[in-house]
Design an enzyme around this catalytic site. Sequence first.
Site, PDB file in Angstrom:
ATOM      1  N   HIS A 386     -12.550  -0.502 -21.768  1.00 18.76           N
ATOM      2  CA  HIS A 386     -11.618  -0.218 -22.858  1.00 18.76           C
ATOM      3  C   HIS A 386     -10.819  -1.467 -23.171  1.00 18.76           C
ATOM      4  CE1 HIS A 386      -7.877   1.655 -24.692  1.00 18.76           C
ATOM      5  NE2 HIS A 386      -8.851   1.919 -25.522  1.00 18.76           N
ATOM      6  N   HIS A 387     -10.862  -1.884 -24.428  1.00 21.55           N
ATOM      7  CA  HIS A 387     -10.108  -3.051 -24.881  1.00 21.55           C
ATOM      8  C   HIS A 387      -9.233  -2.646 -26.058  1.00 21.55           C
ATOM      9  CE1 HIS A 387     -13.345  -6.127 -23.315  1.00 21.55           C
ATOM     10  NE2 HIS A 387     -12.759  -5.450 -22.342  1.00 21.55           N
ATOM     11  N   GLU A 388      -7.992  -2.324 -25.810  1.00 22.06           N
ATOM     12  CA  GLU A 388      -7.059  -2.086 -26.913  1.00 22.06           C
ATOM     13  C   GLU A 388      -6.502  -3.448 -27.321  1.00 22.06           C
ATOM     14  OE1 GLU A 388      -5.948   0.711 -28.839  1.00 22.06           O
ATOM     15  OE2 GLU A 388      -5.300  -1.125 -29.841  1.00 22.06           O
ATOM     16  N   HIS A 466     -12.661   1.874 -32.184  1.00 27.55           N
ATOM     17  CA  HIS A 466     -11.642   2.787 -32.711  1.00 27.55           C
ATOM     18  C   HIS A 466     -10.740   2.000 -33.650  1.00 27.55           C
ATOM     19  CE1 HIS A 466     -11.986   6.653 -30.331  1.00 27.55           C
ATOM     20  NE2 HIS A 466     -13.112   5.977 -30.165  1.00 27.55           N
ATOM     21  N   GLU A 467     -10.094   2.721 -34.572  1.00 25.79           N
ATOM     22  CA  GLU A 467      -9.399   2.079 -35.702  1.00 25.79           C
ATOM     23  C   GLU A 467     -10.349   1.036 -36.301  1.00 25.79           C
ATOM     24  OE1 GLU A 467      -7.811   1.903 -32.533  1.00 25.79           O
ATOM     25  OE2 GLU A 467      -7.113   3.940 -32.925  1.00 25.79           O
ATOM     26  N   GLU A 485     -14.545   5.348 -34.561  1.00 27.65           N
ATOM     27  CA  GLU A 485     -13.615   6.403 -34.967  1.00 27.65           C
ATOM     28  C   GLU A 485     -13.617   6.416 -36.500  1.00 27.65           C
ATOM     29  OE1 GLU A 485      -9.395   7.876 -33.078  1.00 27.65           O
ATOM     30  OE2 GLU A 485      -9.516   5.823 -33.758  1.00 27.65           O
ATOM     31  N   GLU A 491      -7.437  13.644 -30.859  1.00 32.61           N
ATOM     32  CA  GLU A 491      -6.119  13.250 -30.340  1.00 32.61           C
ATOM     33  C   GLU A 491      -4.965  13.832 -31.165  1.00 32.61           C
ATOM     34  OE1 GLU A 491      -6.949   9.117 -30.432  1.00 32.61           O
ATOM     35  OE2 GLU A 491      -6.272   8.826 -32.482  1.00 32.61           O
TER      36      GLU A 491
HETATM   37  C1  NOJ Z   1      -6.142   5.195 -30.416  1.00 35.94           C
HETATM   38  C2  NOJ Z   1      -7.510   5.682 -30.040  1.00 35.94           C
HETATM   39  O1  NOJ Z   1      -8.076   6.484 -31.040  1.00 35.94           O
HETATM   40  C3  NOJ Z   1      -7.385   6.468 -28.762  1.00 35.94           C
HETATM   41  O2  NOJ Z   1      -8.635   7.029 -28.419  1.00 35.94           O
HETATM   42  C4  NOJ Z   1      -6.858   5.571 -27.669  1.00 35.94           C
HETATM   43  O3  NOJ Z   1      -6.619   6.351 -26.538  1.00 35.94           O
HETATM   44  C5  NOJ Z   1      -5.553   4.893 -28.090  1.00 35.94           C
HETATM   45  N1  NOJ Z   1      -5.664   4.318 -29.381  1.00 35.94           N
HETATM   46  C6  NOJ Z   1      -5.157   3.790 -27.106  1.00 35.94           C
HETATM   47  O4  NOJ Z   1      -6.061   2.730 -27.171  1.00 35.94           O
END
Ligand code: NOJ
Length: 686
Positions: A386-388, A466-467, A485, A491
């Site tokens: 996971h890379h936010e 995502h985003e 996404e 969520e």
């Molecule tokens: C939004 C993402 O849609 C979600 O799946 C994720 O948990 C959070 N951002 C944090 O990265």
Amino acid sequence: MRSELQWNKPGAALLLAAVALVCGRAQAREVSVSSPDGKLTVIVSDERGAPNYRVQYAGKEIMPAARLGLALREGPELGEGFSIAATRTSDKDETWEQPWGERRLVRDHHRELLVELAHGGKTPRKFALRLRVFDDGLGFRYEVPRQRGVEQVEITDERTEFRFADSDKVRAWWIPARYWRSYEALYQKTSLRDAVHVETPFTLRLANGVHLALHEAALTNYASMTLNQRRDGVFKADLTPWSDGIKVKLRAPFNTPWRTVQVAPDAAGLLNSDLTLNLNEPNKLGDVSWVKPGKYVGIWWAMHLWQKTWASGDKHGATTAEVKRYMDFAAKHGFSGVLAEGWNVGWDGDWPENGELFKFSQPYPDFDMAAVAAYGRSKGVKLIGHHETSGAVSHYASQMGAAYDYARASNIDTIKTGYVADNERIKRIDETGQVRYEWHDGQFMAGEYLRSVTEAAKRHIAIDSHEPIKDTGLRRTYPNWISREGARGQEYNAWGYPPNPPEHTAILPFTRMLSGPFDYTPGIFNLEPNGKGHENRVRSTLAKELSLYVVLYSPVQMAADLIENYEARPDAFQFIADVPTDWEQSRALAGEVGEYVVMARQQRGARDWYLGALSNERARDVQFKLDFLDPQRRYQAQIYRDGANADWESAPYDMVIEQREVRAGEAMALHLAAGGGAAIRFKALD
Ligand code: NOJ
């Protein structure tokens, strides 16, 4: 003079070119091409002083003449004053194979018309329109050759329009363009007249029941196209600009993405189309057997419920022990992946604002990457990375190569990326070191998402963004872009704003899902996770949660709930354990946009079929024929359906699980509750 060129008149294109030469450019002319089945026809004309096109379907005009062209900063636009100089036609009927997907074999059957457009004047200019017409829709793009004055190009506007008559009688389903939350708006259902500035896929139902969806294909080095209703019924391409206002910066020669119009006699027909994929380039990655569809569980929902945190501290979710617990569960039930969000340094404090604090190769002290990787290996389960980024993309780009190497060395083959930031707040550091803020779907970000996908491909890693920028079918060219996404997901049911209404998942198949896979994260079993009566809850019955695994396609599907909630309902969980995520074929059997849908899919490499049906706020009975089953076999239907009293609000757990033998061709009826659904496994018995 007016010249009608029909595709099926051999030599007509040449004749047209000859006529044009003899008569000079003063005369207007038009040329047409029809789909292989002859039902869909596109006519291109230069008779209004600028190239334009119109569309007929089943003998009726469905899109009146609309403009074509591109405006460049460097001199006069490509469009106004241009006329048809030459045309060329060709056709194709080929079947290609997807490494994974809704169907293994895809037929690309279309007729093509290339229209060369030219302008005399002091500085002669030319460009071309390439048009492909399929039975299920059409696509066209501009092709701009290098020529004097058109070398390094800045596109200031795209003139393309999509035009419709009787806009008050046309229904439209849409989300607003450039919404601040990465396409995560609730869908609007309005008359076409009231759709103002919209994203694509943009879905319409004409008064005669014909359904259309406008979108684009193969968006790589260009800005995303939104549609802006300028005059009644006229939707103009509105490209998402760079921070300096320019829409697209390119070097000629270049091609634009394809502008697409799906056309179907009914709503379900939209779902059985491969138009977008067919307009993308074939796989550029070669052998992609390392891209593996599968199901995953993970440390995720607990954070959205505020039970655990991404940040370090007492409630930190992604600890070594907790990940191992999820790996045990995954291994026991045949899941291939475990997602662990919050494993890496950078989440402490206001993380959406502090993207530059993220370190993508440095775990928190209570997360032992080597131990987790080894444990996963011993269990046959992989960690999903996971890379936010919080939208700090230059920062992410500077670590990307090392981060993907680190992931690969840690036995990770799929990474979920995140770009949480208000839509126009992607942070770019330019060549001079200045900070610029860009949109998620402008040309800059089209390139950055692709950078992530191609860099990951070099390490045999798949990307689930995502985003994201919207999907335009690039998974065909880059099959490691496994999901994304790009719409309101599960969520929202945890934290509201408000939660997704039951109709949301009845709209998605006909809108967002037309673009490609969606990592919606279905399968919540504790439907009131914030406590009884709390507004933020899942507005589905349990059976509907199961149906989403079939209806909302994604090659990587999450079982999103907490382990304990699955352990409390082993009977319902059996469906999630059984359902595959990769398909031999898919068939939408019935549906109406925003009302209901019935979808059947055959497991890839197996004989079993699965079916998902779901409804919006209304209870209803649906009937369909099992004509997709193999007539030579018997099947056991394992049915998970709403009980007689089921209702998302008052009795969401009222579910009947039953089994019976069925055969191909039989009719089946299902009762779908308000906010309800059904999921069926057709297990081949011989
Ligand atoms: C939004 C993402 O849609 C979600 O799946 C994720 O948990 C959070 N951002 C944090 O990265």
